[in-house]
Design a protein around this motif. Sequence first.
Motif, PDB file in Angstrom:
ATOM      1  N   UNK A   1      21.023 -18.086  13.957  1.00 19.59           N
ATOM      2  CA  UNK A   1      21.047 -19.085  12.887  1.00 19.59           C
ATOM      3  C   UNK A   1      20.133 -20.258  13.218  1.00 19.59           C
ATOM      4  N   UNK A   2      20.188 -20.730  14.455  1.00 20.80           N
ATOM      5  CA  UNK A   2      19.335 -21.852  14.853  1.00 20.80           C
ATOM      6  C   UNK A   2      17.867 -21.489  14.730  1.00 20.80           C
ATOM      7  N   UNK A   3      17.504 -20.297  15.146  1.00 19.17           N
ATOM      8  CA  UNK A   3      16.109 -19.865  15.058  1.00 19.17           C
ATOM      9  C   UNK A   3      15.651 -19.668  13.617  1.00 19.17           C
ATOM     10  N   UNK A   4      16.609 -19.425  12.728  1.00 23.58           N
ATOM     11  CA  UNK A   4      16.271 -19.231  11.320  1.00 23.58           C
ATOM     12  C   UNK A   4      16.469 -20.504  10.505  1.00 23.58           C
ATOM     13  N   UNK A   5      16.606 -21.645  11.192  1.00 26.63           N
ATOM     14  CA  UNK A   5      16.585 -22.923  10.521  1.00 26.63           C
ATOM     15  C   UNK A   5      17.933 -23.519  10.162  1.00 26.63           C
ATOM     16  N   UNK A   6      19.045 -22.903  10.592  1.00 25.50           N
ATOM     17  CA  UNK A   6      20.375 -23.440  10.305  1.00 25.50           C
ATOM     18  C   UNK A   6      20.989 -23.869  11.636  1.00 25.50           C
ATOM     19  N   UNK A   7      20.892 -25.159  11.922  1.00 25.88           N
ATOM     20  CA  UNK A   7      21.297 -25.666  13.235  1.00 25.88           C
ATOM     21  C   UNK A   7      22.806 -25.824  13.368  1.00 25.88           C
TER      22      UNK A   7
ATOM     23  N   UNK B   1      16.265 -12.699  21.176  1.00 23.45           N
ATOM     24  CA  UNK B   1      16.669 -13.421  19.972  1.00 23.45           C
ATOM     25  C   UNK B   1      15.457 -13.868  19.159  1.00 23.45           C
ATOM     26  N   UNK B   2      14.389 -14.254  19.837  1.00 24.80           N
ATOM     27  CA  UNK B   2      13.156 -14.619  19.123  1.00 24.80           C
ATOM     28  C   UNK B   2      12.623 -13.439  18.320  1.00 24.80           C
ATOM     29  N   UNK B   3      12.654 -12.262  18.924  1.00 25.81           N
ATOM     30  CA  UNK B   3      12.155 -11.068  18.223  1.00 25.81           C
ATOM     31  C   UNK B   3      13.020 -10.776  17.001  1.00 25.81           C
ATOM     32  N   UNK B   4      14.355 -10.797  17.181  1.00 29.72           N
ATOM     33  CA  UNK B   4      15.248 -10.492  16.055  1.00 29.72           C
ATOM     34  C   UNK B   4      15.043 -11.493  14.928  1.00 29.72           C
TER      35      UNK B   4
ATOM     36  N   UNK C   1      27.547 -22.649  12.849  1.00 26.52           N
ATOM     37  CA  UNK C   1      27.774 -21.365  13.512  1.00 26.52           C
ATOM     38  C   UNK C   1      28.122 -21.589  14.980  1.00 26.52           C
ATOM     39  N   UNK C   2      29.280 -22.193  15.223  1.00 28.72           N
ATOM     40  CA  UNK C   2      29.672 -22.455  16.614  1.00 28.72           C
ATOM     41  C   UNK C   2      29.961 -21.164  17.371  1.00 28.72           C
ATOM     42  N   UNK C   3      29.789 -21.220  18.676  1.00 32.46           N
ATOM     43  CA  UNK C   3      30.080 -20.061  19.521  1.00 32.46           C
ATOM     44  C   UNK C   3      31.525 -20.045  19.986  1.00 32.46           C
ATOM     45  N   UNK C   4      32.250 -21.154  19.806  1.00 31.52           N
ATOM     46  CA  UNK C   4      33.647 -21.236  20.233  1.00 31.52           C
ATOM     47  C   UNK C   4      34.544 -20.573  19.188  1.00 31.52           C
TER      48      UNK C   4
ATOM     49  N   UNK D   1      29.828 -12.599   7.772  1.00 30.69           N
ATOM     50  CA  UNK D   1      29.673 -12.730   6.336  1.00 30.69           C
ATOM     51  C   UNK D   1      28.998 -14.033   5.951  1.00 30.69           C
ATOM     52  N   UNK D   2      29.363 -15.107   6.619  1.00 27.22           N
ATOM     53  CA  UNK D   2      28.734 -16.405   6.366  1.00 27.22           C
ATOM     54  C   UNK D   2      27.258 -16.368   6.751  1.00 27.22           C
ATOM     55  N   UNK D   3      26.928 -15.754   7.884  1.00 26.23           N
ATOM     56  CA  UNK D   3      25.543 -15.654   8.342  1.00 26.23           C
ATOM     57  C   UNK D   3      24.692 -14.907   7.315  1.00 26.23           C
TER      58      UNK D   3
END
Length: 699
Positions: free
Chosen positions: A486-492, A84-87, A495-498, A120-122
Motif C-alpha cells: 500500500x505504501x509503495x502504491x501511494x497509500x501511506x 515488494x518493489x517488483x510486486x 494498512x497497519x501491520x498490527x 478486501x480493503x486493499x
Amino acid sequence: MTDSVSATPTHCPYCALQCGMNLVAAGGGGGVEVAERADFPVNRGALCGKGRTAADVLAPGARLATPLVRSGGALVPAGWDEALDVVAGRLARVRDEHGADAVGVFGGGGLTNEKAYALGKFARVVLGTSQIDYNGRFCMSSAAAAGTAAFGLDRGLPFPLADVPLTGCVILVGSNPAETMPPALRYFAELKANGGSLVVIDPRRTRTAELADLHLAPRPGTDLALALGMLHLVVAEGLVDEEYVERRTSGWPAARASAMAHWPEYVERITGVSVPELREAVRLFCAPESAMVLTARGPEQQAKGTDTVGAWINLCLATGRAGRPRSGYGCLTGQGNGQGGREHGQKADQLPGYRKLTDPAARRHVAEVWGVDPDALPGPGRSAYELLDALGRDVRSLLVMGSNPVVSAPRAAHVEERLRSLDFLAVCDVVLSETAALADVVLPVTQWAEETGTTTNLEGRVLLRRRALDPPAGVRSDLDVLHGLAARLGVEKGFPADPEEVFEELRRASAGGPADYSGISYRRLAEGDGVFWPCPGTGDEGGPGTPRLFLDRFATEDGRARFAPVAHRPSAEEPDAEYPLLLTTGRVVAQYQSGAQTRRVAELNAAAPGPFVQLHPRLAARLGAAEGDPLAVVSRRGRAVAPARITTGIRPDTVFMPFHWPGEGRANTLTNPALDPTSRMPEFKVCAVRVEVARGDAP
C-alpha cells in the motif's frame, strides 16, 4: 520465541472446528509441539492427525523462508525491498496500462479475519479493482445463499455444536465428518447415546455412514429430488406443523405445490433411493420433538446447490424445525476461517460486516470508516471461477494470498493455463505451492503459530489465535505485505501491520451489519472461549453474543422465514454413451484441501500417500481391474490416473477421487466448472466420466 511459549493456548490452523490446542516448547530448544487443551468446549482436547502434526509445517525444511523473484526463468532468492518493489511496480503498470479491473486479487478461507478484511480493503481502496474473490466461494457459498434467502442471515450453524447431541434426529447430507473433522464425530455418537437417531445421505458408505441408523445412497446430483420427495411425504402423511408455518414463515403454498410434484416413486427413479427408505427417513426425522438438517459440500457443490440447500431448509420449515431449541438447519463450514472469511470483504459482492456491496447505506458506512468517497468504491466483481477464467485476458495480473487454485479449482488444467498466461503473478504463501511455483514473485508469510489474529469457527464463534513463537528472519506477515505494498502504491495510512489495530477497525466497519463484531475485543477473546456474533457494542462493553439465532424471529424484514419454491433438475452434465459414469470428489482424513501443507508432513503422507479411484466391485469386474491397478478417469476436460481402490461402499454407477494432489492424479483436472446461477458455486461433486484400465501408466 515468546515468554509464553511454554503453554500458549491457541487453535488448529486447519478446518472450521478450530479445535483448541496448546503449544509447548519442543524438546531440545527451538520450535513448539502440540499438546492437548481439554478446556476448549468444541473439541474438548480431541485432535485429528492433522491437528496433532500441525507444528511440523513450522519446521525450516517444510516452508519458505525468503522472498523469491523470477529471473531468467527461475525463482531466485531476493530481499524484501526488492520483492515488494517488483510486486508494486508490476501491479501499478498493469493498472495504468489496462485499467484497475485488469488487476485481480484471490484470497483464501484460511486467512484470519484481519487479513481477509485488509485484503478486501486493499483491493478496493489501493488497487481500485472490483476483481477480488476467494476460494471460500468453492466451499459453502450455496449454503450461504440459501440460508440468506430463507432466514435473512447466513451463519454456518445458528446454534452451538453442543446442541447436536440434545436433538432427536440429525439428517447429515453430503458430509463425512469422520474424515473431514474427526473431533466433531463425538457429537453424533453422543446423539445416538442419548437416544437420538442419525440419517446419513451420501453416495458412499463412509466411516460416518457406518455410524448411521439409516444410510441413504442417492445417485450424485439428486439430493434436491430427495429433499423434495421427503417433503412430499411430510405433506401427504399430515406431518406439517401448520401453526408454525402460519405464524413464522411465508411462501409455503408454492413450496408445497413443488413438493407434491415429486411423489415418492418418481423420486426413487431419479435418486435410486427406495420408497421404504424415504418413508423411514421421514419417520425418523418427524417422530421426535426436535430435529436438525446439516449439509456440507455434497449437496452444496452443485450447479443447483442453492436450490438443493433451499429444499432441505424447506423440510425444516414445514416441520417447524428452525428457530426452535435443539432444532434447525445448519451448514458444516469447511475451511478454517471459511465463516469469517466470507464476512469481511474478500468476496466479490461484499463489504465488511457481511454487508452488500450494492447497498448504498453499506457503502457509505464502510467508506466513512475507510476515509474514502463511497462513489470511489468499485462495484461487485467476478466470482472465483469466473475470475480465474478471465486471467490473461481481461485480468492481466493477480495477487494470490492463501490459496492454491492449481490444485483446488475446477477444470484445474485450464486454470493452470490461465495462470501461466498472466502478465504478472504474485503469491503470498507459507510453502512453495503448485500455484506459487508459477509466480513471478513469491512472498513467504507467517503461519498460525507465528502471528496473532482472529478466526470464526463453523458455529459463528469468534476466536483468538495467539502468537507462540517468532517467525524465521526472512518471513513477514500478510498484514506486513499489504502495509508495504500500500505504501509503495501511494497509500501511506490505513494498512497497519498490527493485527489488533486492524481488528479494531474491523469492529467499526462491521458495526450495525449482519455480522456485527463491534462488541468483540481481543481482551474479551483472551479471557474466554470465544464470542458468538452478532455481538454489538463499543469498547470492551459488548453484549454477550448470540449462540442461538432465530429463536424469536428470523433476520428478514418481517421476521418470517421464507420457503424456496424449487424443483428438481438434472445435473449440468449427465452420463451418456461416451461418459457413462459419475465422478464425485472429496477429502481423506490425513490430508487437507489442496494438500499444500499436509503433503509436507511425513506422518500424514504415510497415512495417505497419494490419490486413488474408489469403485464398486461390479464396475471393477466389468473393467477387468484389480486392486491397485492404475485407472484412467476421463472427462470432457481431461484425464487423471490413480490406482484402483475397490469397495462395496460406493454405488456401482459412481467413482470417487480425493482432490488433495497435483500431477497425474489431480481430480480437479476432471471436474466441471458449471456454476450455480445464484451462488456461482462450481459443480465439483458430479460430472460424467469414463474409466479405463491404464496398464501402461504409472499410478
